[in-house]
Design an enzyme around this catalytic site. Structure first.
Site, PDB file in Angstrom:
ATOM      1  N   ILE A   1     108.451 140.399  52.666  1.00 56.96           N
ATOM      2  CA  ILE A   1     110.023 140.727  53.158  1.00 56.96           C
ATOM      3  C   ILE A   1     109.764 141.749  54.137  1.00 56.96           C
ATOM      4  CG2 ILE A   1     112.172 141.451  52.180  1.00 56.96           C
ATOM      5  CD1 ILE A   1     111.188 138.601  51.394  1.00 56.96           C
TER       6      ILE A   1
ATOM      7  N   GLU B   1     120.381 171.504  46.397  1.00 53.18           N
ATOM      8  CA  GLU B   1     120.092 172.237  45.126  1.00 53.18           C
ATOM      9  C   GLU B   1     120.104 171.496  43.694  1.00 53.18           C
ATOM     10  OE1 GLU B   1     122.304 172.868  47.435  1.00 53.18           O
ATOM     11  OE2 GLU B   1     122.336 175.122  47.805  1.00 53.18           O
ATOM     12  N   LEU B   2     121.041 170.935  43.552  1.00 50.79           N
ATOM     13  CA  LEU B   2     121.171 169.919  42.325  1.00 50.79           C
ATOM     14  C   LEU B   2     119.957 169.040  41.990  1.00 50.79           C
ATOM     15  CD1 LEU B   2     122.481 169.734  39.537  1.00 50.79           C
ATOM     16  CD2 LEU B   2     124.233 168.037  40.578  1.00 50.79           C
TER      17      LEU B   2
ATOM     18  N   ARG C   1     119.586 161.390  43.631  1.00 49.62           N
ATOM     19  CA  ARG C   1     119.274 160.609  44.850  1.00 49.62           C
ATOM     20  C   ARG C   1     120.382 160.601  45.945  1.00 49.62           C
ATOM     21  NH1 ARG C   1     116.376 157.320  47.946  1.00 49.62           N
ATOM     22  NH2 ARG C   1     117.370 155.949  49.169  1.00 49.62           N
TER      23      ARG C   1
ATOM     24  N   HIS D   1     110.689 146.334  41.850  1.00 46.39           N
ATOM     25  CA  HIS D   1     111.149 147.347  41.483  1.00 46.39           C
ATOM     26  C   HIS D   1     110.389 147.925  40.267  1.00 46.39           C
ATOM     27  CE1 HIS D   1     114.724 145.662  43.252  1.00 46.39           C
ATOM     28  NE2 HIS D   1     114.977 146.796  44.007  1.00 46.39           N
TER      29      HIS D   1
ATOM     30  N   ASP E   1     127.021 129.935  56.047  1.00 45.17           N
ATOM     31  CA  ASP E   1     127.275 129.845  57.220  1.00 45.17           C
ATOM     32  C   ASP E   1     126.810 130.503  58.253  1.00 45.17           C
ATOM     33  OD1 ASP E   1     129.648 128.591  58.309  1.00 45.17           O
ATOM     34  OD2 ASP E   1     130.969 130.304  58.090  1.00 45.17           O
TER      35      ASP E   1
ATOM     36  N   LYS F   1     127.875 150.039  41.502  1.00 47.16           N
ATOM     37  CA  LYS F   1     128.719 150.632  42.736  1.00 47.16           C
ATOM     38  C   LYS F   1     130.047 151.267  42.345  1.00 47.16           C
ATOM     39  CE  LYS F   1     128.314 149.241  46.613  1.00 47.16           C
ATOM     40  NZ  LYS F   1     128.155 150.245  47.584  1.00 47.16           N
TER      41      LYS F   1
ATOM     42  N   ASN G   1     129.477 153.949  48.205  1.00 50.71           N
ATOM     43  CA  ASN G   1     127.921 153.879  48.120  1.00 50.71           C
ATOM     44  C   ASN G   1     127.277 154.712  46.685  1.00 50.71           C
ATOM     45  OD1 ASN G   1     125.246 152.869  48.475  1.00 50.71           O
ATOM     46  ND2 ASN G   1     124.935 154.358  50.337  1.00 50.71           N
TER      47      ASN G   1
HETATM   48  N1  GLN Z   1     112.431 144.384  55.545  1.00 55.37           N
HETATM   49  C1  GLN Z   1     112.915 145.373  54.630  1.00 55.37           C
HETATM   50  C2  GLN Z   1     111.784 145.833  53.676  1.00 55.37           C
HETATM   51  O1  GLN Z   1     110.840 145.113  53.426  1.00 55.37           O
HETATM   52  C3  GLN Z   1     113.985 145.018  53.736  1.00 55.37           C
HETATM   53  C4  GLN Z   1     114.209 146.342  52.621  1.00 55.37           C
HETATM   54  C5  GLN Z   1     115.719 145.794  51.863  1.00 55.37           C
HETATM   55  O2  GLN Z   1     115.935 144.686  51.832  1.00 55.37           O
HETATM   56  N2  GLN Z   1     116.383 146.659  51.329  1.00 55.37           N
HETATM   57  O3  GLN Z   1     111.699 146.959  53.456  1.00 55.37           O
HETATM   58 ZN    ZN Z   2     115.560 143.682  50.161  1.00 57.85          ZN
END
Ligand code: GLN
Ligand code: ZN
Length: 763
Positions: free
Chosen positions: A440, A17-18, A524, A703, A665, A121, A126
């Site tokens: 990505i 609700e919030l 969120r 972003h 590593d 954080k 989280n």
């Molecule tokens: N492969 C994911 C994407 O491109 C990676 C997302 C992420 O690193 N949070 O959405």
């Molecule tokens: Zn990412």
């Protein structure tokens, strides 16, 4: 009689609700009064839910964040929002989000937009809080309005209120100074404000105040330890009683310090620090209360009540009325109510407890301690049956998985050849130019994708129809990438709702709630999947999609997977085995997927470990142990492939100077990271540590809606080339593009590809 209390309750509401009230207010679709009414109603409901406790927390509710609330109570507002129009709630949202809500348009010039406060954080959870902004000139002035209002509400409802505050030392510990001044120098200015606040509570007739000092579970140097002594000496003469609350870990070398502070009680997280409870019972003065956090406030499993009573009963016998019991920490980190979970498998549901059920457990424990176990015999028997069912369930325990784990040996995590040889073979096959370009993984989540997904969920679209819709999106993504001239393509992840949920849904050993929301920040929420049993992969999860995408192009197509550590860190996980074991199980399951992709002819495979860093323990002394099994898990997942198969990994954070050796590593052939916002400053880590393999430092801040220019990207890559040999550099965005629009992504990637061409010419 034993005293029961709670440290905090989830504020978002069982039906979020919030969240909805906030978002509607921010969009100017509802008034400030309407928003405030929702807050009042939620607080009232949550207090009623907790009314059977001896003390109910007040002040744990926040419209955005409890740390930001504390900053306002202390009068610590950033300079940039002072003197704006509107009431303090609007200023509060300006700090939280960079803008208020109401009339943001009209006020664009005066107070529409300011820089939002930094978010980070909250310990190892989280949840993200707004970092208090401090500098040498910071002054504090008490604003009791929020707490007084809420205490008044609580009083009218007949609730026995225990105000909750973030303690002065932890408050400073959480803050950041921009001018590099010493935060602790502010303590003398801060303490009188706390003292005045406590006096105010006393005047209102408050008996106990909970003062949270979770910084005590971290490694503190002498100066910070001394600050605790100074702070609580200064607050000891107030007329309210203080319960000093610690949680999320063990106090260890700070245990003695905490026990000897002049407070009236100490709360210990007995889930993380069971062995410290009896020590504290010995060291605490005879007059002090010991509050034991006996129910896990961070997970969703039922407590084994009989086993808990085994150790609580003797403690009760020795402490008597001085024993209090509570959840280990605020229940902020758990979903609200299990009873709304109608779709969850009944057997699995019988093993779970959300916030309300945890309070039920607390009541049962209290009755058993106060009136004997016989007084709650039925509840204890039902609990024992549930615990036993989970302990022995064949759905939890899969002998084949346990056998596979037992067979893991060093060869699993080792590539056949060292990086240099692999790189040669991969170069021969992939035939990529210098400064190869890639992305990505995800491309924009269009309304078509969302529509198809919701139709599929509701049954309006069948599997075949859904597949066609997704294939259309994949084809679109591939064609766009070809037109842009990218070198290594991706399929775009149209079929994935979420990078963890997508895999969880296809793995055995995972369950999903409908309403298991937990606040991540502001409005969120996330709904972490529930890892309840041994993990196995019944069948391939991504191969068909990637094969389809590869068939649309001659360019190499990257197979896209989420790594075991990230899946683990973004799930509710088992408490009946170490995290490392669950992680190894996930590693074996994803390894099978990696090998299936390779078999299907996929030559480049990316395994995302977006959440590797956030699993780091609170204490540095424990980092090594975590990194050891986390890196090992990644290696088990990735390193079963042939030399010719190129492994990528991706991490969307920036800070890793301190863990770079562990990242190296992992031995991925290529790593892509977030760097654009810091102007490649993050690559400082590479000055001291020579990273051996290939790197794609992000050049496009996904972003932001801004389109980076070609020159800007060339400039960033040149900076990168000062630290990393050019022949080992890739050109790519910071992270996936799923939150952006196609009309932003295309020009940005055009510039990125053009930048790569420029770089190649000058190479
Ligand atoms: N492969 C994911 C994407 O491109 C990676 C997302 C992420 O690193 N949070 O959405
Ligand atoms: Zn990412």
């Amino acid at each position: 009689m034993i005293t029961t209390h709670n440290l905090g309750f989830p504020r978002i509401g069982a039906q979020r609700e919030l969240k909805f009230a906030l978002e509607s207010y921010w969009k100017n679709q509802s008034s400030r009064d309407e928003l405030k009414t929702v807050g009042t109603q939620l607080r009232a409901r949550h207090w009623q839910d907790q009314a059977r406790l001896d003390f109910v927390p007040v002040g744990d509710f926040a419209f955005y964040d409890q740390v930001l609330d504390m900053s306002f109570t202390l009068g610590n507002l950033p300079e940039r929002v002072r003197g704006f129009h509107g009431d303090s709630l609007d200023n509060y949202f300006r700090v939280a989000r960079g803008r208020s809500a109401q009339n943001a348009e009209q006020h664009a010039a005066c107070c529409g937009g300011v820089a939002a406060g930094e978010m980070t954080k909250w310990f190892d959870t989280n949840y993200h809080y707004i970092v208090p902004e401090l500098d040498a000139a910071t002054q504090f002035t008490l604003d009791t309005s929020r707490l007084v209002e809420q205490l008044g509400e609580a009083r009218r409802l007949g609730v026995n209120a225990k105000p909750v505050l973030i303690g002065p030392v932890t408050y400073l510990w959480l803050g950041k100074t921009k001018d590099d001044s010493d935060k602790l120098a502010l303590l003398p200015r801060l303490l009188p404000v706390y003292a005045a606040l406590l006096d105010h509570f006393a005047a209102l007739g408050i008996e106990w105040v909970q003062i949270d000092e979770p910084a005590l579970v971290t490694e503190l140097d002498a100066k910070w330890r001394d600050a605790f002594v100074t702070a609580y000496d200064a607050l000891s003469a107030r007329r309210v009683r203080l319960l000093l609350a610690t949680y999320f870990g063990q106090l260890r070398e700070n245990l003695d310090l905490a026990c000897k502070l002049p407070v009236d009680g100490l709360h210990i997280d007995a889930i993380n620090a069971r062995e410290e409870v009896s020590k504290a019972a010995c060291v605490l003065p005879d007059s002090a209360v010991l509050s034991v956090g006996a129910i896990n406030g961070r997970n969703i499993w039922k407590t084994d009540l009989n086993a808990t009573l085994e150790w609580l009963e003797p403690l009760h016998a020795s402490l008597g009325n001085r024993l209090w019991i509570a959840p280990s920490c605020s229940l902020l980190h758990t979903p609200v109510d299990l009873t709304s979970e109608e779709k969850l498998d009944a057997e699995i549901r019988s093993w779970l407890a959300f916030a309300l059920q945890k309070l039920d457990e607390l009541s049962v424990l209290a009755s058993a301690l106060n009136h004997g176990r016989a007084s709650v015999a039925d509840a204890l028997a039902a609990n024992a049956a549930a615990i036993e069912s989970r302990r022995t369930s064949t759905r939890v325990h899969n002998p084949a998985v346990k056998a596979a784990i037992a067979k893991i040996d060093a060869t699993f995590g080792r590539r056949a050849s060292a990086y240099a040889q692999r790189a040669q073979k991969q170069a021969a096959i992939l035939d990529l130019p210098a400064y190869p370009t890639t992305t990505i993984g995800s491309f924009p989540q269009t309304s078509e994708i969302r529509h198809a997904r919701s139709q599929f969920r509701s049954g309006a679209l069948d599997m075949a129809g859904y597949r066609i819709a997704m294939e259309r999106e994949i084809t679109r993504a591939v064609k766009e990438q070809e037109a842009l001239g990218l070198d290594v393509l991706v399929h775009g992840e149209a079929e994935r709702n979420d990078m963890v949920e997508y895999f969880g849904e296809q793995l055995d050993g995972y369950a999903f709630s409908q309403f298991g929301w937990v606040q991540s920040y502001g409005s969120r929420c996330v709904k972490p999947p529930i890892l309840f049993g041994d993990i196995s992969r019944p069948k391939a999860m991504t191969v068909e999609w990637i094969k389809y995408a590869q068939a649309q192009t001659n360019k190499p197509m990257k197979g896209m997977l989420t790594g075991p550590v990230t899946i683990l860190n973004w799930s509710f996980v088992r408490d009946d085995q170490p995290r490392s074991v669950s992680c190894h199980q996930l590693a074996l399951a994803i390894r099978e997927e990696v090998l299936d992709l390779e078999k299907a002819g996929v030559r480049v495979i990316q395994i995302d470990e977006a959440a590797l860093r956030e699993g780091l323990p609170l204490r540095r002394s424990q980092w090594g142990e975590y990194l050891r099994w986390a890196v090992e898990s990644f290696r088990i997942t990735a390193n079963g492939v042939r030399d010719e198969t190129q492994i990528h990994t991706h991490m969307c954070y920036s800070e890793f100077n301190d863990i770079i050796a562990s990242i190296a590593d992992m031995d991925a052939d290529v790593i892509t990271i977030e760097t654009s916002r810091s102007d490649m400053e993050l690559l400082d880590a590479f000055d001291e540590f020579s990273y051996p393999n290939q790197i794609g430092p992000g050049v496009y801040d996904i972003h932001s809606p801004n389109i980076p220019s070609q020159e800007h990207i060339v400039g960033l890559m040149k900076k990168a080339a000062e630290r990393i040999p050019a022949e080992r550099l890739w050109v790519n965005p910071d992270c996936g593009l799923k939150t952006r629009q196609w009309d932003e992504v295309i020009p940005a990637l055009k510039n990125m590809v053009a930048a790569a061409h420029t770089l190649r010419q000058s190479a």
